[in-house]
Design an enzyme around this catalytic site. Structure first.
Site, PDB file in Angstrom:
ATOM      1  N   ARG A  38      11.689  -6.040   4.371  1.00 23.03           N
ATOM      2  CA  ARG A  38      11.659  -4.447   4.460  1.00 23.03           C
ATOM      3  C   ARG A  38      12.037  -4.489   6.099  1.00 23.03           C
ATOM      4  O   ARG A  38      12.712  -3.491   6.356  1.00 23.03           O
ATOM      5  CB  ARG A  38      10.028  -4.499   4.705  1.00 23.03           C
ATOM      6  N   LYS A  71       0.798  -1.333  -0.081  1.00 23.30           N
ATOM      7  CA  LYS A  71      -0.172   0.009  -0.152  1.00 23.30           C
ATOM      8  C   LYS A  71       0.894   1.261  -0.115  1.00 23.30           C
ATOM      9  O   LYS A  71       0.661   2.264  -0.691  1.00 23.30           O
ATOM     10  CB  LYS A  71      -0.891  -0.144   1.469  1.00 23.30           C
ATOM     11  N   ARG A  87      -0.318  -9.087  13.263  1.00 24.81           N
ATOM     12  CA  ARG A  87      -0.793  -7.854  12.358  1.00 24.81           C
ATOM     13  C   ARG A  87      -1.581  -8.365  11.075  1.00 24.81           C
ATOM     14  O   ARG A  87      -2.719  -8.012  11.040  1.00 24.81           O
ATOM     15  CB  ARG A  87       0.166  -7.138  11.671  1.00 24.81           C
TER      16      ARG A  87
HETATM   17  P1  AMP Z   1       1.045   0.711   9.037  1.00 26.48           P
HETATM   18  O1  AMP Z   1       2.182   1.368   8.605  1.00 26.48           O
HETATM   19  O2  AMP Z   1      -0.320   1.207   8.565  1.00 26.48           O
HETATM   20  O3  AMP Z   1       1.089  -1.063   8.788  1.00 26.48           O
HETATM   21  O4  AMP Z   1       0.677   0.762  10.492  1.00 26.48           O
HETATM   22  C1  AMP Z   1       1.622   0.324  11.517  1.00 26.48           C
HETATM   23  C2  AMP Z   1       0.972   0.005  12.671  1.00 26.48           C
HETATM   24  O5  AMP Z   1       0.371   1.556  13.387  1.00 26.48           O
HETATM   25  C3  AMP Z   1      -0.278  -0.730  13.068  1.00 26.48           C
HETATM   26  O6  AMP Z   1      -0.077  -2.206  13.024  1.00 26.48           O
HETATM   27  C4  AMP Z   1      -1.095  -0.241  13.929  1.00 26.48           C
HETATM   28  O7  AMP Z   1      -0.558  -0.512  15.303  1.00 26.48           O
HETATM   29  C5  AMP Z   1      -0.928   1.235  13.946  1.00 26.48           C
HETATM   30  N1  AMP Z   1      -1.867   2.010  12.896  1.00 26.48           N
HETATM   31  C6  AMP Z   1      -1.847   2.461  11.791  1.00 26.48           C
HETATM   32  N2  AMP Z   1      -2.954   2.730  11.214  1.00 26.48           N
HETATM   33  C7  AMP Z   1      -3.756   2.383  12.031  1.00 26.48           C
HETATM   34  C8  AMP Z   1      -5.334   2.541  12.253  1.00 26.48           C
HETATM   35  N3  AMP Z   1      -5.941   3.117  11.353  1.00 26.48           N
HETATM   36  N4  AMP Z   1      -5.840   2.240  13.602  1.00 26.48           N
HETATM   37  C9  AMP Z   1      -5.239   1.712  14.442  1.00 26.48           C
HETATM   38  N5  AMP Z   1      -3.981   1.434  14.363  1.00 26.48           N
HETATM   39  C10 AMP Z   1      -3.352   1.886  13.218  1.00 26.48           C
END
Ligand code: AMP
Length: 192
Positions: free
Chosen positions: A127, A13, A144
């Site tokens: 990564r 993404k 996750r």
């Molecule tokens: P990402 O970079 O989108 O994979 O996000 C990394 C981490 O940030 C996730 O595993 C969550 O712990 C937190 N996070 C990111 N976006 C959200 C969201 N919309 N709601 C809750 N936690 C989030």
């Protein structure tokens, strides 16, 4: 163009959003990036979020919505945006729809990037080596992925029910995947 990018962690993404923002001339808003910036800056909110992020779980809806509201109040989103990492569950989806209805800017389309889990695990290992993200360890990745399947998949179904979901094959060369996403967007994208 107001676009939501859905897909499991490691589905590409963030990488695709970087290409798309240049193509569509709209900002890329990643709640993961906003949270990582807060952690890095050591803000009270960042300190609160860090433990949860390191465990691969979701930060509280209130915290993330507050950050997103602030970001969406900035002038550069007038032309639209690419939302990456939000909404992560149905409650966030509802909050987003309310917020966007208030400013008269509904989501145009949700794109879900589909990548098989074996490839996801491989990509995240790469990564982890390149970026050193604390939440890219094998155990956290498993958590996750579990959270994604349980809480975020229903968001894709929600957009599907509204006729706004396009599923795109996320496997292959980066440019090919970008091409598939662009081809899946509504025709008015050129004037977005
Ligand atoms: P990402 O970079 O989108 O994979 O996000 C990394 C981490 O940030 C996730 O595993 C969550 O712990 C937190 N996070 C990111 N976006 C959200 C969201 N919309 N709601 C809750 N936690 C989030």
């Amino acid at each position: 163009m107001r676009l939501v990018l859905l897909g499991a962690p490691g589905s590409g993404k963030g990488t695709q959003a970087d290409f798309l923002k240049a193509e569509l001339r709209v900002p890329h808003i990643s709640t993961g990036d906003l949270l990582r910036a807060a952690v890095k800056a050591g803000t009270p909110l960042g300190l609160k979020a860090k433990t949860v992020m390191d465990a691969g779980q979701l930060v509280s809806d209130d915290i993330v919505l507050g950050m997103l509201e602030e970001r969406l109040s900035q002038g550069d989103v007038r032309s639209g945006f690419i939302l990456d990492g939000y909404p992560r569950n149905l409650a966030q989806c509802e909050a987003l729809e309310k917020l966007l209805a208030r400013i008269g800017q509904p989501i145009d389309i949700a794109i879900k990037l589909e990548v098989p889990s074996e490839l996801i695990v491989e990509r995240i290992a790469g990564r982890a080596a390149a970026q050193g993200r604390v939440d890219d360890t094998p155990e956290t990745v498993r958590e996750r992925l579990r959270v994604y399947a349980e809480q975020t998949e229903p968001v894709a179904s929600h957009f599907a029910r509204q006729g706004k979901l396009q599923v795109v094959d996320g496997v292959g060369e980066l440019a090919d995947v970008t091409g598939r996403i662009l081809a899946a967007l509504p025709p008015e994208r050129a004037s977005a």
